[in-house]
Design an enzyme around this catalytic site. Structure first.
Site, mmCIF file in Angstrom:
data_model
loop_
_atom_site.group_PDB
_atom_site.id
_atom_site.type_symbol
_atom_site.label_atom_id
_atom_site.label_comp_id
_atom_site.label_asym_id
_atom_site.label_seq_id
_atom_site.Cartn_x
_atom_site.Cartn_y
_atom_site.Cartn_z
ATOM 1 N N HIS A 80 33.053 27.091 45.694
ATOM 2 C CA HIS A 80 31.990 28.069 45.969
ATOM 3 C C HIS A 80 31.837 29.029 44.792
ATOM 4 N N TRP A 145 38.451 30.292 41.516
ATOM 5 C CA TRP A 145 37.567 30.066 40.362
ATOM 6 C C TRP A 145 38.207 30.616 39.095
ATOM 7 N N SER A 173 26.874 23.128 27.299
ATOM 8 C CA SER A 173 25.508 23.379 27.717
ATOM 9 C C SER A 173 25.135 24.849 27.561
ATOM 10 N N TYR A 261 29.040 40.309 32.958
ATOM 11 C CA TYR A 261 27.863 41.002 32.415
ATOM 12 C C TYR A 261 26.799 40.013 31.990
ATOM 13 N N SER A 272 13.756 45.959 34.759
ATOM 14 C CA SER A 272 13.021 46.821 33.835
ATOM 15 C C SER A 272 11.608 46.323 33.579
ATOM 16 N N HIS A 306 41.266 44.942 33.314
ATOM 17 C CA HIS A 306 41.161 45.630 34.610
ATOM 18 C C HIS A 306 41.269 44.641 35.770
ATOM 19 N N THR A 332 25.584 52.128 32.247
ATOM 20 C CA THR A 332 24.952 51.539 33.431
ATOM 21 C C THR A 332 24.202 52.609 34.197
HETATM 22 C C1 HEA Z 1 26.696 34.629 42.348
HETATM 23 C C2 HEA Z 1 27.740 34.348 42.930
HETATM 24 C C3 HEA Z 1 27.965 34.276 44.400
HETATM 25 C C4 HEA Z 1 27.075 34.197 45.452
HETATM 26 C C5 HEA Z 1 25.590 34.136 45.421
HETATM 27 C C6 HEA Z 1 27.876 34.169 46.644
HETATM 28 C C7 HEA Z 1 27.346 34.078 47.924
HETATM 29 C C8 HEA Z 1 28.095 34.130 49.099
HETATM 30 N N1 HEA Z 1 29.459 34.244 49.181
HETATM 31 FE FE1 HEA Z 1 30.735 34.230 47.606
HETATM 32 N N2 HEA Z 1 32.032 34.263 46.040
HETATM 33 C C9 HEA Z 1 31.710 34.271 44.718
HETATM 34 C C10 HEA Z 1 30.440 34.330 44.189
HETATM 35 C C11 HEA Z 1 29.292 34.283 44.949
HETATM 36 N N3 HEA Z 1 29.214 34.229 46.322
HETATM 37 C C12 HEA Z 1 32.884 34.233 43.904
HETATM 38 C C13 HEA Z 1 32.946 34.244 42.385
HETATM 39 C C14 HEA Z 1 33.960 34.201 44.801
HETATM 40 C C15 HEA Z 1 35.440 34.186 44.459
HETATM 41 C C16 HEA Z 1 35.990 32.798 44.555
HETATM 42 C C17 HEA Z 1 37.473 32.815 44.423
HETATM 43 O O1 HEA Z 1 38.140 33.601 45.112
HETATM 44 O O2 HEA Z 1 37.966 32.036 43.604
HETATM 45 C C18 HEA Z 1 33.392 34.234 46.129
HETATM 46 C C19 HEA Z 1 34.146 34.250 47.294
HETATM 47 C C20 HEA Z 1 33.612 34.393 48.565
HETATM 48 C C21 HEA Z 1 34.385 34.662 49.737
HETATM 49 C C22 HEA Z 1 35.875 34.898 49.779
HETATM 50 C C23 HEA Z 1 36.580 33.626 49.992
HETATM 51 C C24 HEA Z 1 38.056 33.834 49.977
HETATM 52 O O3 HEA Z 1 38.544 34.786 49.391
HETATM 53 O O4 HEA Z 1 38.717 32.969 50.563
HETATM 54 C C25 HEA Z 1 33.527 34.702 50.798
HETATM 55 C C26 HEA Z 1 33.926 34.953 52.186
HETATM 56 O O5 HEA Z 1 33.188 35.301 52.978
HETATM 57 C C27 HEA Z 1 32.210 34.476 50.265
HETATM 58 C C28 HEA Z 1 31.054 34.437 51.022
HETATM 59 C C29 HEA Z 1 29.784 34.294 50.483
HETATM 60 C C30 HEA Z 1 28.585 34.195 51.300
HETATM 61 C C31 HEA Z 1 28.531 34.179 52.788
HETATM 62 C C32 HEA Z 1 27.542 34.075 50.415
HETATM 63 C C33 HEA Z 1 26.089 33.955 50.790
HETATM 64 O O6 HEA Z 1 25.348 34.888 50.075
HETATM 65 C C34 HEA Z 1 25.561 32.562 50.548
HETATM 66 C C35 HEA Z 1 24.186 32.440 51.114
HETATM 67 C C36 HEA Z 1 23.495 31.181 50.799
HETATM 68 C C37 HEA Z 1 23.445 30.118 51.615
HETATM 69 C C38 HEA Z 1 24.189 30.076 52.854
HETATM 70 C C39 HEA Z 1 22.667 28.911 51.267
HETATM 71 C C40 HEA Z 1 21.625 28.643 52.301
HETATM 72 C C41 HEA Z 1 21.593 27.231 52.631
HETATM 73 C C42 HEA Z 1 21.699 26.759 53.869
HETATM 74 C C43 HEA Z 1 21.919 27.622 55.051
HETATM 75 C C44 HEA Z 1 21.652 25.315 54.087
HETATM 76 C C45 HEA Z 1 23.035 24.953 54.234
HETATM 77 C C46 HEA Z 1 23.294 23.632 54.663
HETATM 78 C C47 HEA Z 1 24.156 23.365 55.605
HETATM 79 C C48 HEA Z 1 24.736 24.418 56.488
HETATM 80 C C49 HEA Z 1 24.560 21.963 55.782
HETATM 81 N N4 HEA Z 1 32.286 34.289 48.904
HETATM 82 C C1 HEA Z 2 27.511 40.898 38.019
HETATM 83 C C2 HEA Z 2 28.745 41.003 38.066
HETATM 84 C C3 HEA Z 2 29.572 42.244 37.984
HETATM 85 C C4 HEA Z 2 29.253 43.513 37.563
HETATM 86 C C5 HEA Z 2 27.955 44.036 37.005
HETATM 87 C C6 HEA Z 2 30.446 44.294 37.711
HETATM 88 C C7 HEA Z 2 30.524 45.639 37.360
HETATM 89 C C8 HEA Z 2 31.697 46.379 37.355
HETATM 90 N N1 HEA Z 2 32.923 45.956 37.793
HETATM 91 FE FE1 HEA Z 2 33.315 44.138 38.648
HETATM 92 N N2 HEA Z 2 33.788 42.273 39.226
HETATM 93 C C9 HEA Z 2 32.938 41.198 39.294
HETATM 94 C C10 HEA Z 2 31.612 41.192 38.929
HETATM 95 C C11 HEA Z 2 30.948 42.288 38.407
HETATM 96 N N3 HEA Z 2 31.461 43.540 38.235
HETATM 97 C C12 HEA Z 2 33.612 40.041 39.804
HETATM 98 C C13 HEA Z 2 33.010 38.661 40.017
HETATM 99 C C14 HEA Z 2 34.920 40.437 40.070
HETATM 100 C C15 HEA Z 2 36.055 39.647 40.713
HETATM 101 C C16 HEA Z 2 36.575 38.539 39.907
HETATM 102 C C17 HEA Z 2 37.646 37.818 40.692
HETATM 103 O O1 HEA Z 2 38.778 38.328 40.722
HETATM 104 O O2 HEA Z 2 37.345 36.768 41.297
HETATM 105 C C18 HEA Z 2 34.997 41.843 39.680
HETATM 106 C C19 HEA Z 2 36.155 42.592 39.758
HETATM 107 C C20 HEA Z 2 36.285 43.868 39.227
HETATM 108 C C21 HEA Z 2 37.535 44.528 39.043
HETATM 109 C C22 HEA Z 2 38.926 43.947 39.347
HETATM 110 C C23 HEA Z 2 39.299 44.222 40.749
HETATM 111 C C24 HEA Z 2 40.569 43.586 41.136
HETATM 112 O O3 HEA Z 2 40.636 42.333 41.133
HETATM 113 O O4 HEA Z 2 41.504 44.297 41.423
HETATM 114 C C25 HEA Z 2 37.259 45.759 38.507
HETATM 115 C C26 HEA Z 2 38.297 46.777 38.150
HETATM 116 O O5 HEA Z 2 38.087 47.621 37.393
HETATM 117 C C27 HEA Z 2 35.830 45.848 38.355
HETATM 118 C C28 HEA Z 2 35.153 46.943 37.835
HETATM 119 C C29 HEA Z 2 33.788 46.956 37.574
HETATM 120 C C30 HEA Z 2 33.105 48.101 36.985
HETATM 121 C C31 HEA Z 2 33.711 49.432 36.632
HETATM 122 C C32 HEA Z 2 31.799 47.719 36.844
HETATM 123 C C33 HEA Z 2 30.706 48.559 36.235
HETATM 124 O O6 HEA Z 2 29.955 47.805 35.329
HETATM 125 C C34 HEA Z 2 29.810 49.155 37.271
HETATM 126 C C35 HEA Z 2 28.961 50.252 36.699
HETATM 127 C C36 HEA Z 2 27.904 50.773 37.628
HETATM 128 C C37 HEA Z 2 27.919 51.940 38.307
HETATM 129 C C38 HEA Z 2 29.089 52.849 38.243
HETATM 130 C C39 HEA Z 2 26.815 52.311 39.226
HETATM 131 C C40 HEA Z 2 25.636 52.975 38.578
HETATM 132 C C41 HEA Z 2 25.962 54.196 37.813
HETATM 133 C C42 HEA Z 2 25.470 55.433 38.100
HETATM 134 C C43 HEA Z 2 24.525 55.699 39.193
HETATM 135 C C44 HEA Z 2 25.863 56.494 37.150
HETATM 136 C C45 HEA Z 2 26.719 57.588 37.661
HETATM 137 C C46 HEA Z 2 28.031 57.144 38.131
HETATM 138 C C47 HEA Z 2 29.212 57.679 37.816
HETATM 139 C C48 HEA Z 2 29.518 58.350 36.550
HETATM 140 C C49 HEA Z 2 30.304 57.589 38.815
HETATM 141 N N4 HEA Z 2 35.264 44.671 38.802
HETATM 142 CU CU LIG Z 3 35.614 42.746 34.960
#
Ligand code: HEA
Ligand code: HEA
Ligand SMILES: [Cu+2]
Ligand code: CUA
Lengths: 531, 382, 293
Positions: A80, A145, A173, A261, A272, A306, A332
């Site tokens: 997923h 992942w 790719s 990012y 934007s 982090h 941000t």
């Molecule tokens: C862009 C990235 C993205 C997006 C869009 C989503 C979308 C969703 N994610 Fe995902 N998620 C991740 C990125 C994303 N996730 C990542 C990176 C992890 C971490 C993995 C890891 O731990 O390694 C994670 C992990 C993660 C977990 C934690 C799993 C765990 O820790 O064990 C869960 C649990 O609820 C979850 C739920 C969902 C749900 C309900 C959606 C929903 O928004 C999805 C909605 C969309 C649909 C449902 C499709 C619609 C289609 C149909 C309904 C037809 C389906 C057909 C049949 C039913 C046959 N995600």
């Molecule tokens: C699109 C993807 C995306 C984006 C944009 C961000 C944005 C940020 N992420 Fe996130 N992050 C993920 C995707 C993303 N992250 C994913 C996928 C993981 C989990 C990976 C995994 O373990 O599977 C993760 C996990 C993750 C962790 C690790 C957590 C853990 O495993 O323990 C941390 C820790 O610092 C973190 C921090 C941040 C911060 C500080 C930002 C900042 O960029 C956010 C900045 C934005 C704001 C703060 C809001 C707007 C700001 C204002 C309105 C200004 C005023 C605000 C103040 C001065 C307070 N992220």
């Molecule tokens: Cu990060």
């Protein structure tokens, strides 16, 4: 630096018609065709990854093991995550770049059209490999992942080799796709389209492409080390040989953080573009938007650890990464404030793209706030690897990246097809998604804070109530996406009212002002004039 | 320090004029971070609330502005668009102000972090080792060590029995530590990365194979504290709880000397048992218990394993023929695979029993019996 | 900018090659995956065949694609602006290669300055050494691993030094070949290019020699701890790049013999020479960080 586009077989006049048949799609060099391919591929992957999320949510609907065994659950979580990140969000953005960047800068096509097709067609094959590994004996990847060693080396099953090579070709790719975008932007701008006139979508993609070229090779490197550690006896991640499992995490997150990012900068670009259109007011702080994007990209190279606060790094290192991470909030924030200031004293209307954009601004910011909370090291010790993190990244990814992609599709779809999409369906799609997505992801904060770890197929009783609601929200959100599917199919069948060239009253930019709707197969064969 | 933080928290909660739900009695529904039972954990809680309120406040301000313009500057109300698109003054302001706010967060955070990482001068040191999927505790100053396994019955997990109150959060032998003393944890792993986490102490440290990480706690109140493994560590990552009992120092001292005595006696018993032969029934009965507790997680209760991941023992060549190899792999494991060395985890008697069990269960009817002395012989190399 | 106004930009029509290339990569990935499993587990299977098939398809694709490309270039369809796209594309590609090597250099740096000292008890890891690896002492090169593997360290004099000189010289000759091309001095071009290729081949030959020596005489293998891992992975990937570079140079050589390239239209040649210089720079880094330090 401007050009007249030239095609090889000038004899038959196909300049304004697309060739037909299956070959059109297999052999195409047209940026719009390739963009369409990317977008449909991404959407199919979104449904596939979503279906896996539905499996996860069904298993977590109530405590106890119900429908899948833990090993399969882990495969679902892993695949997923991989599919959504590499199969849905990234290709969708690349598809948008393909469609829009040439039209926005006044270029006849992407700079390297054949390579463009190559980078697309690698993807279906790469995901075919990844998905088919689920059906092998022992199953597909089940190590998250993030595939931390040594779970993914010594303790993984043989299909890991296929996983590694499928990531390799995905990486190839992405790199080729990014090179194409970056070269197009550098080399193909119409006369007068200077840097500070480029639409922000182009700017954010330029910077994203740079990030991609810088970090995808690092991912290739880390999977290669993983491969040799598992199969050829090297010791990168093995203490007995002088290596360190934590080294894996450093290299992975050096890629992984910029990667997140990569998944949000183009979204910033999209928002934007949309907010000024429907506020009928120029974007506030164009220059500061550009600088903010660049600062986010640069900072993203120095915050990776982090994700690793609990791995036992020395205090000084932890402090450095905490401070650096917190700093990202400043640029941000500048973006968020600029969007709000753009709306301020505008003349706002709420068409579908604008509704998604507004939802994006609010919900992405919410995800950003939880990100900032995660950045605070001592508190991250409590949050880390709980559903609080899951809540954070789904807010920035689903209501961030995915919502922005939907906003973009609604915004430019009429330009692509020449017809207005079904607005009633679109409204249903928006409101159903908005409500269910919050039911889905908001309570994840609560279970996370209450102590529910992520990546578990079964949980203690005190988490049961919230999980039930989360699952219901999940199913509802999944179903809502089927509305979107229906709408897209209708749009591709060219149903709907014809639209004007500008489509939206307040829209500005080359694609709206100088191109008809639908945009013809080849555009800007003679460069447009940019004031 | 923590006073300032909680003061600021209170101030903010008044400012936003929302009753702080965190201060409400924690009912059945837990939905916020817990304060925990150590000074550190309550500092962490305060930091969490501080962050929460700052973010809420910023969010309220920013979105109040946004919703105001969404409402009052909408076209349908006849709003005419202004044309401004720049203002160095506001742009500088909204760069500098957030920066200052961040500094305000960073200072208390850094202080807490430094305190958390100060592991010097412990009173008690425990070596915590994770392995798939259990914890091993070894008291470095006493002759006491043991494994701690999930105690929830498989039937509860499979929805055959009702689930108990501490479903998935209960173990056979919890870790015991004294209250009021600085207890240092040396955290490591035998196989993959695990993470040892007790929310009430605000301690979460990864257990990295080949390295030792250090953490510490000083628990204020006696009680039972539950947590879980917090790093994906394979199939049963969700079934690897941590339970810690904090006792008054006097009780703790009594407990630990009792344990030393028990473990010494057990070793003596073990030697005596070598002379005895157990009957087939006895071996099978003990063997089944041991198998279900220690082996079934991978090789499955049916002995069929998980194809491609864990080999089947049912019908396996080694299990039906080669006795010495069978004893050897159970005693020493196989390096580079998930098969661990059980020689240091199980008693000689248990190992003998489990081997006998495997050789006779699930249709493996070899009729072979393995006795404790056979295992001992393999262990000592005779 | 205006001086180039309304130049032609060649946008190719449909081409089968990209798709063929994707199929090739598919076969390569499936083949390599299975091949790796089969080799390490001593199993029978088709992995090797699929991989070979994939490489063949890739070869066919490259030949076909480049043929089209050369054809277009020779019939004057390519403009300066298109040349710009190619050059920029190539530069970014090289940048991505730099980052690929950076990952491995990073691993080397980490092993030397972090993981090995920590295993020896440095920083916050006193207990790591005391409890887990009491007999281990940190040192680089790591000739005795915590797990007890021993090996010998590779010196920098002898073969590596010779190879460094050879590669540096080849960079110089490569540059002169380019100068020859720009001066329309075909003889200089051919000779210098020929010598560059020769240097490349000698380098590879000596490298193989060194590997054989390491495996048979020194007990330095992929398996001898992180020292062996980083040594072979870095030099190995570099070697693969030299091989690729040499092949590219050979292709250029034949094209030169056929009379291709003009002083202002020789992108393929330039790209190859950039690549060669890049490979050379990587070697210098390697020589410094892997062998000397
Ligand atoms: C862009 C990235 C993205 C997006 C869009 C989503 C979308 C969703 N994610 Fe995902 N998620 C991740 C990125 C994303 N996730 C990542 C990176 C992890 C971490 C993995 C890891 O731990 O390694 C994670 C992990 C993660 C977990 C934690 C799993 C765990 O820790 O064990 C869960 C649990 O609820 C979850 C739920 C969902 C749900 C309900 C959606 C929903 O928004 C999805 C909605 C969309 C649909 C449902 C499709 C619609 C289609 C149909 C309904 C037809 C389906 C057909 C049949 C039913 C046959 N995600
Ligand atoms: C699109 C993807 C995306 C984006 C944009 C961000 C944005 C940020 N992420 Fe996130 N992050 C993920 C995707 C993303 N992250 C994913 C996928 C993981 C989990 C990976 C995994 O373990 O599977 C993760 C996990 C993750 C962790 C690790 C957590 C853990 O495993 O323990 C941390 C820790 O610092 C973190 C921090 C941040 C911060 C500080 C930002 C900042 O960029 C956010 C900045 C934005 C704001 C703060 C809001 C707007 C700001 C204002 C309105 C200004 C005023 C605000 C103040 C001065 C307070 N992220
Ligand atoms: Cu990060
Ligand atoms: Cu042990 Cu998760």
């Amino acid at each position: 630096m401007s050009t007249v586009a030239e095609h090889s077989h000038d004899d038959h006049d196909h300049h304004h018609h697309a060739p037909s048949g299956i070959k059109r799609w297999l052999y195409t060099t047209n940026h719009k065709d390739i963009g369409t391919l990317y977008l449909w591929f991404a959407f199919i992957m979104f449904l596939t990854g979503g279906a896996m999320a539905m499996v996860i949510r069904a298993e977590l609907f109530q405590p106890g093991l119900q429908i899948v065994d833990p090993n399969f659950f882990n495969q679902m979580t892993t695949v997923h995550g991989l599919i959504m990140v590499f199969g849905a969000v990234m290709p969708a953005f690349t598809g948008l770049a393909n469609w829009l960047v040439p039209m926005m800068i006044g270029a006849p096509d992407m700079a390297l059209p054949r390579m463009n097709n190559w980078s697309f067609w690698i993807l279906p094959f790469a995901f075919l490999i990844l998905l088919s590994s689920l059906f092998l004996e022992g199953g597909g990847p089940n190590f998250g992942w993030t595939f931390y060693a040594p779970l993914s080396t010594t303790y993984s099953n043989d299909s890991t080799a296929l996983f590694v090579f499928s990531v390799h070709i995905m990486g190839i790719s992405s790199i080729m796709g990014a090179i194409n975008v970056i070269v197009t932007i550098f080399n193909m701008r119409a006369p007068g389209m200077n840097w500070m006139k480029m639409p922000l979508f182009v700017w954010t993609w330029l910077i994203t492409a740079f990030l991609l070229i810088a970090v995808m090779p690092v991912l290739a490197g880390v999977v290669t080390m993983l491969l040799t550690d598992k199969f050829f006896g090297t010791s990168f991640f093995d203490a007995a040989g002088g290596g360190d499992p934590v080294l894996f995490q450093h290299v992975f997150w050096f890629f992984g953080h910029p990667e997140v990012y990569i998944m949000i900068l183009p979204a910033f670009g999209i928002i934007s573009q949309i907010v000024p259109t429907f506020s009928r007011k120029p974007l506030f702080g164009y220059a500061s938007m550009v600088y903010a994007t660049a600062s986010i990209a640069l900072l993203s190279f120095v915050v990776w650890a982090h994700h690793m606060f609990t791995t036992g790094m020395p205090v000084a290192t932890e402090l450095f990464f905490m401070f650096a991470t917190m700093l990202i909030s400043v640029p941000t924030g500048v973006k968020v404030f600029n969007w709000v200031a753009t709306m301020w004293r505008g003349s706002i209307t709420f068409e579908i793209p604008m509704m998604f954009a507004i939802a994006f601004i609010v919900l992405f910011t919410l995800g950003g706030f939880s990100g900032l909370m995660l950045a605070i090291t001592p508190v991250d010790f409590q949050y880390h690897d709980t559903y609080f993190v899951v809540a954070h990244f789904h807010y920035v990814l689903v209501t961030g990246a995915i919502f922005s992609i939907m906003a973009a599709v609604y915004y430019w779809l009429p330009k692509w097809t020449g017809k207005m999409f079904d607005i009633t369906l679109a409204k249903w799609h928006f409101w159903c998604s908005l409500i269910s997505v919050n039911l889905l992801f908001f309570p994840m904060h609560f279970v996370g804070l209450a102590g529910m770890p992520r990546r578990i197929p079964d949980y203690a009783l005190q988490f049961a109530d919230f999980n039930k609601w989360i699952s219901i929200g999940g199913f509802a959100f999944g179903l809502s996406q089927l509305i979107f599917l229906a709408l897209l199919i209708k749009a591709c069948k060219k149903e709907g009212e014809p639209v004007s060239d500008r489509v939206w009253e307040g829209a500005e930019g080359l694609e709206w002002e100088q191109l008809p709707s639908p945009a013809p197969y080849h555009t800007f064969e003679t460069p447009p004039v940019v004031k | 320090m923590s006073k300032i933080v909680s003061g600021a928290t209170k101030l903010l909660s008044i400012l936003v004029a929302v009753p702080a739900f965190a201060d409400a009695e924690v009912g059945e529904l837990e939905w916020n971070l817990r304060k925990g039972v150590t000074n550190i954990s309550s500092d962490v809680y305060d930091l969490h609330m501080l962050m929460f309120w700052i973010c809420t406040a910023i969010g309220v301000v920013v979105f109040a502005v946004m919703f105001y313009s969404m409402f009052f500057h909408r076209k349908s109300r006849g709003a005419k668009a202004a044309n401004f698109h720049e203002s160095v003054k506001v742009e500088v302001a909204w760069t500098v102000v957030p920066f200052l706010i961040l500094i305000g967060m960073a200072i208390p955070a850094a202080n807490t972090l430094i305190a958390m990482e100060d592991v010097s001068e412990p009173d008690v040191t425990v070596l915590v080792t994770g392995s798939q999927w259990k914890w091993h505790y070894k008291y470095m100053d006493n002759d006491v060590e043991y494994y701690s396994l999930l105690a929830t019955q498989q039937e509860q997990i499979n929805n055959k029995f009702d689930k108990g109150e501490n479903y998935l959060l209960e173990v056979d032998r919890p870790l015991v530590i004294p209250t009021g003393k600085k207890v240092r944890f040396l955290v490591t792993s035998d196989d993959v990365i695990h993470s040892w986490w007790v929310p009430d102490f605000a301690v979460k440290k990864d257990a990295n194979p080949g390295f030792i990480n250090e953490a510490w706690t000083r628990v204020n109140e006696p009680g039972i504290y539950r947590g879980q493994c917090a790093e994906l560590c394979g199939k049963d990552h969700g079934f690897m709880p941590v339970v810690v009992i904090a006792k008054e120092p006097a009780e703790y001292d009594a407990w630990i000397s009792e344990q030393e005595e028990i473990q010494r006696k057990a070793k003596e018993e073990e030697q005596k048992l070598l002379a005895l032969n157990m009957s087939m029934e006895e071996l099978m009965e003990v063997g089944e218990k041991v198998y279900l507790a220690s082996c079934a997680a991978c090789h499955m209760p049916t002995g069929q394993g998980l194809p491609g991941v864990f080999p089947a023992l049912k019908g396996s060549e080694m299990v039906t023929q080669d006795i010495p190899a069978h004893i050897d792999i159970v005693l020493n494991g196989k390096t580079g695979t998930a098969m661990q060395a059980f020689g240091k985890q199980l008693s000689l008697r248990d190992i003998a029993a489990v081997i006998t069990y495997e050789r006779n269960a699930w249709g493996n009817n070899t009729g072979d019996m393995v006795q404790a002395k056979d295992v001992n012989a393999a262990l000592t190399g005779n | 900018m205006t001086e180039q106004a309304y130049e032609k930009y060649y946008v190719p029509d449909e081409s089968p090659w990209p798709f063929v290339g994707a199929v090739a990569l598919f076969l390569i990935a499936v083949g390599a995956g299975n091949f790796v499993i089969e080799v390490s587990k001593d199993k029978e299977g088709y992995g090797g065949w699929i991989l070979t098939a994939g490489l063949l398809v890739l070869l066919v694709m490259l030949i076909g694609w480049f043929k089209d490309q050369i054809e277009e270039s020779r019939t004057g369809l390519h403009s300066n602006q298109l040349g710009g796209s190619y050059r920029q594309g190539m530069s970014w590609f090289i940048f991505s290669e730099v980052m690929f090597f950076a990952a491995f250099f990073g691993a080397l740096y980490y092993a030397r300055t972090i993981s090995i000292p920590w295993l020896g008890g440095a920083s916050n890891n006193a207990m790591t050494n005391e409890v887990l690896w009491p007999t281990f002492e940190a040192a680089w090169p790591l000739i005795s691993t915590p797990g007890g593997e021993t090996t010998e360290a590779m010196g920098w004099y002898g073969l590596p030094l010779a190879n460094t000189i050879i590669l540096l010289l080849s960079s110089v000759t490569c540059h002169f070949a380019h100068v020859g091309l720009e001066q329309e001095n075909r003889k200089k071009l051919t000779w210098m290019l020929g010598i560059t290729i020769l240097f490349g081949i000698v380098f590879l030959f000596l490298q193989v020699e060194e590997y054989i020596h390491a495996y048979t005489q020194m007990g330095l293998t992929l398996e001898s701890g992180v020292y062996g891992s980083t040594f072979f992975m870095l030099t190995g990937f570099h070697g693969m790049h030299v091989t690729l570079g040499t092949i590219m140079l050979i292709v250029m050589f034949f094209r030169v013999l056929k009379g291709h390239f003009t002083p202002d239209n020789h992108f393929a040649f330039q790209a190859t020479s950039w690549y060669w210089h890049f490979v050379d720079v990587v070697w210098v880094m390697l020589f410094f960080f892997v062998y000397i330090l």
